[in-house]
Design an enzyme around this catalytic site. Structure first.
Site, PDB file in Angstrom:
ATOM      1  N   TYR A 257     -12.455  -2.443  -3.652  1.00 52.66           N
ATOM      2  CA  TYR A 257     -12.963  -2.679  -2.159  1.00 52.66           C
ATOM      3  C   TYR A 257     -14.314  -2.768  -2.208  1.00 52.66           C
ATOM      4  O   TYR A 257     -14.865  -2.289  -1.147  1.00 52.66           O
ATOM      5  CB  TYR A 257     -12.281  -1.884  -1.112  1.00 52.66           C
TER       6      TYR A 257
ATOM      7  N   HIS B 254      -1.750  -5.759   1.712  1.00 52.29           N
ATOM      8  CA  HIS B 254      -3.245  -6.425   1.563  1.00 52.29           C
ATOM      9  C   HIS B 254      -2.893  -7.695   0.739  1.00 52.29           C
ATOM     10  O   HIS B 254      -1.938  -8.139   0.313  1.00 52.29           O
ATOM     11  CB  HIS B 254      -4.004  -5.520   0.588  1.00 52.29           C
TER      12      HIS B 254
ATOM     13  N   ASN C 284      -2.038   0.255   6.841  1.00 57.22           N
ATOM     14  CA  ASN C 284      -1.327  -1.036   7.485  1.00 57.22           C
ATOM     15  C   ASN C 284      -0.753  -1.978   6.354  1.00 57.22           C
ATOM     16  O   ASN C 284      -0.573  -3.004   6.402  1.00 57.22           O
ATOM     17  CB  ASN C 284      -2.843  -2.073   7.864  1.00 57.22           C
TER      18      ASN C 284
ATOM     19  N   GLU D  17      -9.417 -10.493  -7.793  1.00 59.74           N
ATOM     20  CA  GLU D  17      -8.446  -9.164  -7.435  1.00 59.74           C
ATOM     21  C   GLU D  17      -7.382  -9.423  -8.623  1.00 59.74           C
ATOM     22  O   GLU D  17      -6.660  -8.273  -8.840  1.00 59.74           O
ATOM     23  CB  GLU D  17      -7.803  -9.490  -5.962  1.00 59.74           C
TER      24      GLU D  17
ATOM     25  N   ARG E 259      -1.568 -14.500   3.892  1.00 60.36           N
ATOM     26  CA  ARG E 259      -2.484 -13.859   5.010  1.00 60.36           C
ATOM     27  C   ARG E 259      -1.858 -14.009   6.285  1.00 60.36           C
ATOM     28  O   ARG E 259      -1.711 -12.972   7.301  1.00 60.36           O
ATOM     29  CB  ARG E 259      -3.846 -14.526   4.988  1.00 60.36           C
TER      30      ARG E 259
ATOM     31  N   LYS F 190       0.877  -1.239  -0.068  1.00 59.23           N
ATOM     32  CA  LYS F 190       0.016  -0.066   0.048  1.00 59.23           C
ATOM     33  C   LYS F 190       0.945   1.330  -0.089  1.00 59.23           C
ATOM     34  O   LYS F 190       2.125   1.199   0.149  1.00 59.23           O
ATOM     35  CB  LYS F 190      -1.060  -0.071   1.162  1.00 59.23           C
TER      36      LYS F 190
ATOM     37  N   ARG G 209       2.802  -6.619   8.585  1.00 57.28           N
ATOM     38  CA  ARG G 209       2.053  -5.382   9.402  1.00 57.28           C
ATOM     39  C   ARG G 209       2.587  -4.932  10.668  1.00 57.28           C
ATOM     40  O   ARG G 209       2.320  -3.645  11.026  1.00 57.28           O
ATOM     41  CB  ARG G 209       0.533  -5.820   9.398  1.00 57.28           C
TER      42      ARG G 209
ATOM     43  N   PHE H 135     -15.335   2.746   7.592  1.00 55.80           N
ATOM     44  CA  PHE H 135     -13.763   3.006   7.312  1.00 55.80           C
ATOM     45  C   PHE H 135     -13.658   3.030   5.457  1.00 55.80           C
ATOM     46  O   PHE H 135     -12.608   3.344   5.306  1.00 55.80           O
ATOM     47  CB  PHE H 135     -12.707   1.898   8.002  1.00 55.80           C
TER      48      PHE H 135
ATOM     49  N   THR I  33      -4.941  -7.687  10.576  1.00 61.29           N
ATOM     50  CA  THR I  33      -5.424  -6.193   9.768  1.00 61.29           C
ATOM     51  C   THR I  33      -4.936  -4.991  10.611  1.00 61.29           C
ATOM     52  O   THR I  33      -4.303  -4.171   9.921  1.00 61.29           O
ATOM     53  CB  THR I  33      -7.031  -5.814   9.699  1.00 61.29           C
TER      54      THR I  33
END
Ligand code: AMP
Length: 213
Positions: free
Chosen positions: A61, A130, A127, A141, A97, A23, A117, A69, A103
């Site tokens: 998203y 993704h 964070n 995605e 993940r 990100k 993270r 959020f 998160t």
């Protein structure tokens, strides 16, 4: 996504693919994060640097539309360039993940201090990274970020697994936990009654509304 171009493409058959995003807050650390990815046994199948428009970030998203959020997530994800990868390895979705961690970076620092993270995230929005959460979302995605890529069709059984893990397993797990606590004589009927009373798609009515005459 004007500046996006495929930098790495290795057409290989992998057991599984997932989409990873670095990100805007962590793009300056992309080389370090890429090192972690490679050390963790992933192959970089595709990689590109893109700058999403707010519309593209909203589309990406879309499943979070309406959440508190959502506006800040869209603003943040379109605030600067991101680096996106399609990653391949066995159980890629689950491994990525796990590697990125919870998160919220604060939680991540507490429970998994060596996850990405915890190391690179700042707050719930910023964070750092993704990762797709299911096979179905990974496919969507990857297509979103690499529309020209050919992806093997999802095996039919995978849709069923995704459906069960999203819609059935969480409530079933709660029901089975309660069942073990209560140990009723007729567990099947007890569980059936519990499920009817705890259906998350059908809230219980405490006080039926009686029309006034
Ligand atoms: P996910 O699809 O699980 O990656 O979730 C989407 C993203 O929404 C997360 O990575 C966070 O950036 C953001 N997000 C999730 N929960 C919150 C929250 N409570 N506050 C702010 N951002 C959040």
């Amino acid at each position: 996504m004007e500046d996006g171009k495929v930098i790495v493409e290795k057409p290989q058959i992998f057991v599984e693919r997932t989409l990873a995003i670095i990100k805007p807050d962590a793009v300056s650390r992309a080389n370090e994060i890429e090192e972690i990815i490679l050390r963790s046994g992933f192959t970089l199948l595709q990689k590109r640097r893109v700058h999403l428009t707010p519309e593209q970030a909203s589309d990406f998203y879309a499943e979070h539309y309406g959440k508190m959020f959502f506006p800040s997530l869209v603003a943040f994800m379109s605030s600067g360039p991101i680096v996106v990868y399609s990653l391949g390895r066995e159980h890629a979705i689950q491994h990525w993940r796990k590697l990125i961690g919870p998160t919220k970076p604060k939680t991540a620092k507490d429970v998994q201090p060596d996850c990405i993270r915890a190391l690179y995230g700042t707050d719930d929005t910023r964070n750092a990274v993704h990762g797709s959460d299911t096979f179905t979302s990974a496919e969507r995605e990857i297509r979103f970020m690499f529309p020209e890529a050919t992806i093997e069709p999802i095996p039919a059984g995978q849709f069923a697994k995704d459906y069960l893990s999203r819609n059935v397993n969480p409530v079933l797990l709660k029901g089975l936990t309660e069942l073990c606590k209560n140990k009723p004589e007729d567990p099947i009927t007890w569980l059936a009654d519990w499920l009817l009373g705890n259906n998350p798609n059908k809230p219980n009515v405490d006080e039926p509304l009686t029309p006034k005459v």
